[in-house]
Write an enzyme that holds these catalytic residues in place. Structure first.
Site, short mmCIF file in Angstrom:
data_model
loop_
_atom_site.label_atom_id
_atom_site.label_comp_id
_atom_site.label_asym_id
_atom_site.label_seq_id
_atom_site.Cartn_x
_atom_site.Cartn_y
_atom_site.Cartn_z
N CYS A 1 49.82 33.97 38.34
CA CYS A 1 49.12 35.05 39.03
C CYS A 1 48.46 36.00 38.03
CB CYS A 1 50.11 35.80 39.91
SG CYS A 1 49.38 37.16 40.82
N CYS B 1 40.05 44.45 38.70
CA CYS B 1 41.44 44.90 38.65
C CYS B 1 41.98 44.77 37.22
CB CYS B 1 42.30 44.09 39.61
SG CYS B 1 41.84 44.30 41.35
N GLU C 1 38.40 28.06 38.72
CA GLU C 1 39.72 27.47 38.51
C GLU C 1 40.51 27.43 39.82
OE1 GLU C 1 40.74 28.26 33.85
OE2 GLU C 1 41.30 29.86 35.25
N CYS D 1 34.75 37.94 39.82
CA CYS D 1 35.19 38.89 40.85
C CYS D 1 34.59 40.26 40.54
CB CYS D 1 36.72 38.99 40.87
SG CYS D 1 37.38 40.01 42.20
N CYS E 1 46.24 27.14 45.25
CA CYS E 1 45.65 28.47 45.08
C CYS E 1 44.14 28.30 44.90
CB CYS E 1 46.28 29.16 43.88
SG CYS E 1 45.71 30.84 43.59
N CYS F 1 44.26 41.75 36.05
CA CYS F 1 43.78 40.41 36.36
C CYS F 1 42.73 39.95 35.36
CB CYS F 1 43.22 40.39 37.78
SG CYS F 1 42.62 38.78 38.32
#
Length: 360
Positions: free
Chosen positions: A353, A130, A106, A126, A119, A133
């Site tokens: 975010c 985290c 994305e 990933c 972005c 996220c």
């Protein structure tokens, strides 16, 4: 003509093309020289595909042998747009791109004053996991190539040209999408070099920002290898136990050690390190958190970006109310650290975010 340099490799007995957009200016110069083509081919191709953002072959501007060579051995394709999500609130655009191997990532266009920031994602998924996220729930599928990152930019620009003509002004590039950029250091570095090239995009170093969760192997390479772009650190708590929960690699690369390496980064005039701080209700949004954060960053070339938490499906955290956010900022103001509360954009299409996730 006898080719002295083959830009392809053998896989299962077949020739496999190299993606043109994986090549830095220096890479392309080497290929042009080894093939014996006129040295004007390199700036011409960069100008055509990056400055002019053309998506057709560069006919009539380079020699026929050079044109034939690049058309035969190089892939000029861009990521395929799978889905476009447009925010009804603020015109943020989120793209779901499909890559050549079927993986998806994305990318987000964030509007401001009739211009855009983009972005970019640097990985499919990933590895940092985290807690705040949504991307972390995917796990790491693979790194993106330089060309796949450049392709996100070019495809988003083309979409603007076709769907919002006159608005093709992408002025800021932030590596804050899916993935840990410094975990894919070499490809991200080369993408920055292409964006910065005077023959291509000609983006200024102050317009590119790379965000990291504190991946220390990449930070150790930054000073010697990264070409002067901005750095942002996902800090999110000055307390070790809280940061351990939010950013698991804090256990391996503690914040104190990370800050030591960041303090060594040579900054340009008027350049700051941005410290991103996600405010989570009843977790890290209290006065003691603010006081500790201010004490930690006081005296540094620091800029704090406060980000009220953006919920995603299944998240256990919540966003604090506006009064709490303002009180947190007021404490930081006493330390005279420039602090901005980041506005929420694109959350209605999970483009804000921490909300990116290309699974499914």
């Amino acid at each position: 003509m006898t080719h002295r340099y083959w830009p392809v490799f053998i896989a299962r007995g077949e020739l496999v093309e190299t993606l043109f957009f994986d090549l830095s200016y220096a890479d392309l110069e080497t290929i042009v020289e080894r093939q014996g083509f006129n040295n004007s081919v390199t700036p011409t191709l960069f100008n055509w595909y990056y400055k002019k953002k053309q998506n057709s072959p560069c006919h009539n501007l380079i020699s026929k042998p050079a044109l034939a060579f690049f058309e035969q051995y190089y892939d000029f394709s861009l990521p395929e747009i799978d889905t476009v999500y447009e925010s009804e609130k603020d015109r943020t655009v989120k793209f779901l791109f499909k890559l050549n191997d079927g993986q998806k990532v994305e990318t987000v266009l964030i509007p401001f004053n009739n211009k855009y920031s983009i972005c970019l994602s640097s990985q499919v998924g990933c590895a940092m996991n985290c807690a705040f996220c949504f991307t972390g729930e995917q796990g790491l599928k693979r790194n993106l190539t330089t060309g796949e990152m450049i392709g996100q930019f070019l495809k988003a620009w083309q979409w603007l040209a076709e769907n919002r003509p006159g608005e093709e002004r992408i002025l800021n590039i932030v590596f804050m999408g899916q993935g840990e950029p410094l975990h894919n250091f070499d490809a991200v570095k080369k993408a920055c070099e292409i964006f910065l090239s005077q023959f291509g995009f000609s983006v200024g170093v102050q317009k590119i920002t790379i965000s990291t969760a504190g991946y220390l192997p990449g930070l150790k390479r930054w000073n010697q290898e990264m070409p002067g772009v901005n750095l942002a650190l996902s800090l999110h708590s000055p307390f070790s136990e809280k940061r351990d929960e939010l950013i698991p690699i804090n256990r391996k690369y503690p914040l104190g050690e990370v800050l030591t390496y960041i303090d060594r980064i040579a900054l340009n005039k008027k350049q700051f390190v941005t410290y991103e701080y996600i405010l989570i209700k009843d977790f890290n949004d209290g006065p003691l958190d603010a006081e500790k954060l201010g004490t930690l960053l006081a005296g540094k070339s620091a800029y704090i970006s406060l980000i009220p938490f953006n919920p995603f499906p299944g998240s256990r955290y919540r966003r604090p109310d506006w009064q709490t956010v303002e009180r947190f900022k007021a404490v930081l103001d006493t330390f005279r650290i420039p602090t901005l509360i980041r506005g929420v954009k694109g959350d209605d299409v999970l483009a804000a975010c921490g909300q990116l996730n290309s699974n499914g």
